[in-house]
Design an enzyme around this catalytic site. Structure first.
Site, PDB file in Angstrom:
ATOM      1  N   CYS A 118       0.639  -1.536  -0.310  1.00 54.93           N
ATOM      2  CA  CYS A 118      -0.607   0.141   0.245  1.00 54.93           C
ATOM      3  C   CYS A 118       1.420   1.185  -0.049  1.00 54.93           C
ATOM      4  O   CYS A 118       1.401   1.557   0.986  1.00 54.93           O
ATOM      5  CB  CYS A 118      -1.006   0.018   1.267  1.00 54.93           C
ATOM      6  SG  CYS A 118      -1.920   1.506   1.565  1.00 54.93           S
ATOM      7  N   GLU A 152      -3.919   1.299  -6.289  1.00 53.06           N
ATOM      8  CA  GLU A 152      -2.585   0.464  -6.184  1.00 53.06           C
ATOM      9  C   GLU A 152      -2.307   0.690  -8.301  1.00 53.06           C
ATOM     10  O   GLU A 152      -3.549   0.621  -8.781  1.00 53.06           O
ATOM     11  CB  GLU A 152      -3.266  -1.311  -5.695  1.00 53.06           C
ATOM     12  CG  GLU A 152      -2.024  -1.951  -6.382  1.00 53.06           C
ATOM     13  CD  GLU A 152      -0.526  -1.815  -4.800  1.00 53.06           C
ATOM     14  OE1 GLU A 152       0.144  -1.745  -5.911  1.00 53.06           O
ATOM     15  OE2 GLU A 152      -1.003  -1.626  -3.904  1.00 53.06           O
TER      16      GLU A 152
END
Length: 254
Positions: free
Chosen positions: A2, A111
């Site tokens: 992340c 992402e």
């Protein structure tokens, strides 16, 4: 992994889901990046008998954990994520897993799908948010680093776990999601051992998140507007050349 996330909910919404007595106002943040301050919730000091004060409080930490034993942060790798599978035993995270677990509120995270180099395809960014909307809370860790001059810096990171089937089509890791019913258990570092909360560090349910393709505006930290989350149509994947066989059994492209 992340590496970027967003928190666009109002302070009132964040205060309510985390069970805080008060929370200072803050603007929507659409592109939170490493080294920037992030909001986290921590367990408050033990309450006095009969007190009705909430047992959680909000603090700001720098995203990028620095263990207390580091001598020179400039020579230490920025730890924005910690692998949940090894955090209990790894020196960089062991003390924080035992004593300083936190919640990181977010509206979702970004992402990037990285296709094989030989495909010739570009990276595709995705905005990944809860399908039901609202706020998601990631499991995180916190450390207070004291520099040589005696100044203190609160730092933190986000725990990750192997991606579920939905997210694995984009990336093989995803943040650890702590559900509201587990907030108290996650933040309670005074009782039990880290191994007692291992079951909370698991992939989110398959239908928890939705992934929305977005433009590459999010790649630049300077871009901080709501347009970062505008859906786009990703380019079609390149198809391999069709082949057939000629009458003599040889491959033929024509």
């Amino acid at each position: 992994m992340c590496g970027r996330f967003a928190l666009t909910a109002s302070p009132e919404e964040v205060r309510e889901i985390l069970g805080l007595m008060e929370l200072e106002g803050f603007p929507p943040r659409y592109n939170i990046a490493p080294t920037q301050p992030i909001l986290v919730a921590v367990a408050a000091p033990p309450l006095d008998p009969g007190s009705n004060r909430p047992d959680r409080m909000a603090v700001l930490v720098r995203w990028g954990l620095i263990p207390s034993w580091v001598k020179d942060p400039r020579e230490f790798t920025l730890l924005i994520n910690a692998r949940s599978e090894t955090a209990i035993d790894k020196a960089s995270f062991r003390a924080a897993m035992r004593h300083r677990r936190v919640l990181v509120p977010a509206s979702g995270f970004y992402e990037w799908h990285r296709p094989p180099k030989e495909s010739g395809e570009k990276l595709q960014a995705y905005w990944i948010r809860p399908k039901r909307g609202g706020i998601v809370c990631f499991g995180g860790l916190m450390e207070t680093y004291m520099s040589k001059d005696g100044s203190e810096l609160d730092t933190g990171c986000i725990l990750t776990v192997g991606a579920n089937r939905t997210i694995s089509e984009i990336h093989d890791r995803m943040p650890v999601v702590i559900e509201p019913q587990d907030f108290a258990r996650w933040l309670d570092c005074r009782h039990g051992e880290p191994r007692d909360i291992v079951d909370l560090m698991r992939p989110a349910d398959e239908d928890y998140f939705e992934a929305i393709p977005v433009s590459d505006l999010v790649n630049k930290v300077a871009n901080v507007g709501a347009e970062l989350q505008t859906p786009v149509i990703p380019p079609p994947k390149k198809q391999k050349p069709a082949t057939d066989r000629s009458d003599d059994g040889q491959m033929n492209l024509f």
